[in-house]
Design a protein around this motif. Structure first.
Motif, short mmCIF file in Angstrom:
data_model
loop_
_atom_site.label_atom_id
_atom_site.label_comp_id
_atom_site.label_asym_id
_atom_site.label_seq_id
_atom_site.Cartn_x
_atom_site.Cartn_y
_atom_site.Cartn_z
N GLY A 182 0.75 -1.12 0.08
CA GLY A 182 -0.26 0.24 0.05
C GLY A 182 0.87 1.33 0.05
O GLY A 182 2.07 1.25 0.07
N MET A 183 0.01 2.39 -0.36
CA MET A 183 0.77 3.63 -0.26
C MET A 183 0.71 4.30 1.36
O MET A 183 0.41 3.44 2.22
CB MET A 183 -0.25 4.62 -0.78
N HIS A 184 1.49 5.18 1.44
CA HIS A 184 1.58 5.85 2.87
C HIS A 184 0.12 5.81 3.92
O HIS A 184 0.30 5.23 4.68
CB HIS A 184 1.93 7.36 2.73
N ASN A 185 -0.78 6.27 3.15
CA ASN A 185 -2.10 6.31 3.93
C ASN A 185 -2.58 4.93 4.33
O ASN A 185 -3.27 4.73 5.14
CB ASN A 185 -3.26 7.31 3.36
N ASP A 186 -2.26 4.06 3.23
CA ASP A 186 -2.74 2.57 3.71
C ASP A 186 -1.63 1.92 4.69
O ASP A 186 -2.33 1.13 5.31
CB ASP A 186 -2.65 1.90 2.32
N CYS A 187 -0.70 2.37 4.81
CA CYS A 187 0.46 1.58 5.75
C CYS A 187 0.21 2.45 7.06
O CYS A 187 0.90 1.57 8.04
CB CYS A 187 1.76 2.01 5.00
N VAL A 188 0.08 3.52 7.52
CA VAL A 188 0.33 4.08 8.48
C VAL A 188 -0.50 3.47 9.73
O VAL A 188 0.09 3.44 10.74
CB VAL A 188 0.17 5.74 8.42
N LEU A 189 -1.91 3.25 9.54
CA LEU A 189 -2.68 2.77 10.47
C LEU A 189 -2.41 1.35 11.18
O LEU A 189 -2.08 1.04 12.31
CB LEU A 189 -4.23 2.79 10.34
N PRO A 190 -2.02 0.26 10.16
CA PRO A 190 -1.61 -1.00 10.52
C PRO A 190 -0.15 -0.88 11.11
O PRO A 190 0.17 -1.54 12.18
CB PRO A 190 -1.56 -1.84 9.14
N SER A 191 0.71 0.17 10.74
CA SER A 191 2.09 0.18 11.20
C SER A 191 1.91 0.74 12.58
O SER A 191 2.64 0.35 13.49
CB SER A 191 2.91 1.06 10.46
N LEU A 192 1.45 1.70 12.92
CA LEU A 192 0.95 2.48 14.10
C LEU A 192 0.32 1.36 15.13
O LEU A 192 0.82 1.53 16.24
CB LEU A 192 0.14 3.63 14.31
N THR A 193 -0.65 0.56 14.73
CA THR A 193 -1.17 -0.35 15.58
C THR A 193 -0.24 -1.27 16.01
O THR A 193 0.04 -1.74 17.16
CB THR A 193 -2.47 -0.92 14.60
N ASP A 194 0.74 -1.83 14.99
CA ASP A 194 1.56 -2.90 15.49
C ASP A 194 2.72 -2.38 16.26
O ASP A 194 3.09 -2.98 17.20
CB ASP A 194 2.27 -3.45 14.19
N ALA A 195 3.11 -1.07 15.95
CA ALA A 195 3.85 -0.44 16.88
C ALA A 195 3.61 -0.33 18.32
O ALA A 195 4.41 -0.28 19.37
CB ALA A 195 4.53 0.99 16.47
N PHE A 196 2.20 0.15 18.39
CA PHE A 196 1.59 0.31 19.95
C PHE A 196 1.56 -1.06 20.50
O PHE A 196 1.96 -1.21 21.74
CB PHE A 196 0.20 0.85 19.52
N THR A 197 1.12 -1.92 19.72
CA THR A 197 1.14 -3.24 20.33
C THR A 197 2.56 -4.03 20.84
O THR A 197 2.57 -4.37 21.86
CB THR A 197 0.48 -4.40 19.49
N TRP A 198 3.71 -3.26 19.99
CA TRP A 198 4.58 -3.90 20.51
C TRP A 198 5.31 -3.23 21.87
O TRP A 198 5.79 -3.56 22.68
CB TRP A 198 5.97 -3.68 19.30
N PHE A 199 5.10 -1.65 21.76
CA PHE A 199 5.35 -1.00 22.92
C PHE A 199 4.47 -1.45 24.09
O PHE A 199 5.06 -1.55 25.15
CB PHE A 199 5.13 0.24 22.61
N GLU A 200 3.54 -1.90 24.06
CA GLU A 200 2.60 -2.28 25.08
C GLU A 200 3.32 -3.68 25.77
O GLU A 200 3.19 -3.97 26.88
CB GLU A 200 1.11 -2.68 24.70
N SER A 201 3.73 -4.53 24.76
CA SER A 201 4.38 -5.79 25.11
C SER A 201 5.77 -5.61 26.10
O SER A 201 6.23 -6.40 26.59
CB SER A 201 4.66 -6.64 24.01
N LEU A 202 6.39 -4.37 25.93
CA LEU A 202 7.57 -4.16 26.67
C LEU A 202 7.15 -3.27 27.91
O LEU A 202 8.33 -3.16 28.51
CB LEU A 202 8.59 -3.15 25.61
N LYS A 203 6.30 -3.00 28.24
CA LYS A 203 5.80 -1.98 29.44
C LYS A 203 6.12 -3.09 30.52
O LYS A 203 5.97 -4.23 30.61
CB LYS A 203 4.55 -1.76 29.52
N THR A 204 6.51 -2.41 31.67
CA THR A 204 6.94 -3.12 32.75
C THR A 204 5.65 -2.73 33.78
O THR A 204 5.02 -1.61 33.79
CB THR A 204 8.06 -2.80 33.36
#
Length: 163
Positions: free
Chosen positions: A54-76
């Motif tokens: 996808g283009m930028h707008n197609d990519c941003v939401l799934p990427s941010l969602t995955d980034a958020f999920t990853w950061f959540e997994s790192l929380k203590t």
């Protein structure tokens, strides 16, 4: 462009870079080259993650969602709550704070106490902490602060919430 190169370094923490090959705003090659260079420099835990064509707008939401999920997994676990913090070395309560809070400790007697705002500015400093100290922060705005106690042997940082 060479002067703005920021990928030729050795990260010491995990990095995930999400990309789509159709992105018209950010070249997907950036993530691929950065990953290869960092791994070549000896990095571990560096990933360039393909999120589709996808283009930028197609990519941003799934990427941010995955980034958020990853950061959540790192929380203590955060030890701030309604009851405050209570370890074997120190008890700080109540937290959240209205105007005053107490510090009960033997391990940090004589410590220097600092309260920092979110920007790292010292908003209150006190020398020689004594057990069962009551600290008045009624002049501070509501928000998040950090209590630092330092003595010769140890230090601790505690997150405070001013209601």
């Amino acid at each position: 462009m060479a002067a703005n190169d920021n990928h030729d370094w050795l990260p010491t923490r995990p990095i995930k870079m999400f990309y789509c090959t159709g992105d018209e705003q950010v070249s997907f090659q950036n993530a691929i080259v950065a990953e290869a260079t960092m791994i070549e420099n000896g990095a571990t835990g560096v990933e360039a993650i393909f999120k589709g064509e996808g283009m930028h707008n197609d990519c941003v939401l799934p990427s941010l969602t995955d980034a958020f999920t990853w950061f959540e997994s790192l929380k203590t676990e955060c030890s701030v709550g309604i009851a405050g913090i209570n370890t074997e070395d120190i008890k700080v309560y109540p937290n959240p704070i209205q105007n005053t809070f107490r510090i009960e400790t033997e391990a940090y007697l004589g410590s220097e106490m600092s309260i920092l705002d979110q920007a790292g500015r010292v908003v209150l400093r006190q020398e020689n902490v004594v057990s069962n100290s009551e600290i008045d922060i009624s002049n501070l705005n509501p928000g998040c602060y950090f209590l630092l106690l330092n003595n010769v042997n140890k230090s601790i940082t505690i997150k405070l919430i001013k209601a």
